[in-house]
Design a protein around this motif. Structure first.
Motif, PDB file in Angstrom:
ATOM      1  N   SER A  25     -11.195  -0.898 -19.082  1.00 35.87           N
ATOM      2  CA  SER A  25     -10.659  -1.412 -19.672  1.00 35.87           C
ATOM      3  C   SER A  25     -12.274  -1.249 -20.835  1.00 35.87           C
ATOM      4  O   SER A  25     -11.878  -2.730 -22.145  1.00 35.87           O
ATOM      5  N   LYS A  33     -14.294  -1.740 -24.452  1.00 44.51           N
ATOM      6  CA  LYS A  33     -14.242  -1.298 -26.108  1.00 44.51           C
ATOM      7  C   LYS A  33     -15.320  -1.349 -26.650  1.00 44.51           C
ATOM      8  O   LYS A  33     -14.997  -2.952 -26.955  1.00 44.51           O
ATOM      9  N   LEU A  34     -15.909  -0.907 -26.820  1.00 45.39           N
ATOM     10  CA  LEU A  34     -16.810  -1.411 -27.672  1.00 45.39           C
ATOM     11  C   LEU A  34     -16.492  -1.770 -29.241  1.00 45.39           C
ATOM     12  O   LEU A  34     -16.224  -0.976 -29.730  1.00 45.39           O
ATOM     13  N   GLN A  35     -16.856  -3.082 -29.446  1.00 49.92           N
ATOM     14  CA  GLN A  35     -16.759  -2.986 -30.572  1.00 49.92           C
ATOM     15  C   GLN A  35     -17.564  -3.120 -32.026  1.00 49.92           C
ATOM     16  O   GLN A  35     -16.940  -2.294 -33.266  1.00 49.92           O
ATOM     17  N   GLN A  36     -18.592  -2.818 -31.909  1.00 51.25           N
ATOM     18  CA  GLN A  36     -20.014  -2.147 -32.977  1.00 51.25           C
ATOM     19  C   GLN A  36     -20.814  -2.831 -32.335  1.00 51.25           C
ATOM     20  O   GLN A  36     -21.268  -3.129 -31.314  1.00 51.25           O
ATOM     21  N   HIS A  90     -24.108  -4.876 -32.385  1.00 51.68           N
ATOM     22  CA  HIS A  90     -24.139  -6.075 -32.301  1.00 51.68           C
ATOM     23  C   HIS A  90     -25.449  -6.140 -33.059  1.00 51.68           C
ATOM     24  O   HIS A  90     -26.004  -6.758 -34.324  1.00 51.68           O
ATOM     25  N   ASN A 139     -23.205  -6.255 -39.190  1.00 53.45           N
ATOM     26  CA  ASN A 139     -24.626  -5.233 -38.703  1.00 53.45           C
ATOM     27  C   ASN A 139     -25.350  -6.297 -38.791  1.00 53.45           C
ATOM     28  O   ASN A 139     -26.081  -6.423 -39.580  1.00 53.45           O
TER      29      ASN A 139
END
Length: 186
Positions: free
Chosen positions: A8, A10-13, A15, A68
């Motif tokens: 489950s 799921k990387l978002q970005q 950090h 970012n």
């Protein structure tokens, strides 16, 4: 992970990405002045929270745009920073994206006005880039995307094929050589 189970995650970005610096104040001032980054957070402690090792540090966080974050550590009790003698200086770098070729050209002029030497623009077929160094010796790249959706889709399709071929004998794989053909033929 057990056989048949589904992840489950799921990387978002990203950090943040952290690098070492020689001098915290000099580093923050450089990124504020040259790249217009906002200074977000400073954390300083005498023990590393994750390992509990005694090692005083200053940890800095700068806004690199769109969520970012670029971070730095000054760690004064460690030996001076050095470079891996087995890795060419051009390999490890931090790349920031600009909106257009015009913005890239303008950025080059602004950076040179700060007395820094800038290489480029270099045409990589799908991006154009300029290169320079921060006061810590980290190579920086400013880039803008010039590739078409068709080119990007072709490169994505070629990526696994190229990786497999490279993995077999570590010899240059030429499926995407069109990216730099014009540069080397001049």
């Amino acid at each position: 992970m057990a056989a048949g189970s589904v992840s489950s995650m799921k990387l978002q970005q990203i950090h943040h990405v952290a690098y070492r610096c020689n001098d915290a104040k000099e580093t923050v001032e450089f990124y504020q002045r040259v790249l217009k980054m906002d200074f977000l957070v400073a954390i300083s402690e005498d023990k590393v929270p994750s390992t509990k090792e005694p090692d005083p540090y200053m940890h800095l966080f700068l806004d690199a745009g769109n969520g970012n974050i670029l971070a730095f550590f000054e760690i004064p009790n460690s030996p001076p920073m050095g470079f891996d003698p087995n890795t060419p200086r051009w390999v490890q770098h931090i790349a920031f994206q600009l909106e257009s070729v015009d913005a890239l050209i303008q950025a080059k002029a602004e950076i040179e006005a700060h007395g820094l030497e800038v290489i480029g623009p270099t045409d990589h077929g799908i991006i154009k880039s300029i290169y320079f160094f921060d006061p810590n010796g980290h190579r920086l790249e400013l880039t803008c995307v010039i590739g078409t959706p068709t080119q990007m889709a072709e490169l994505k399709q070629l990526a696994p094929v190229m990786l497999e071929e490279w993995s077999k004998d570590k010899k240059v794989v030429t499926h995407a050589s069109w990216l730099h053909e014009n540069e080397f033929s001049q």
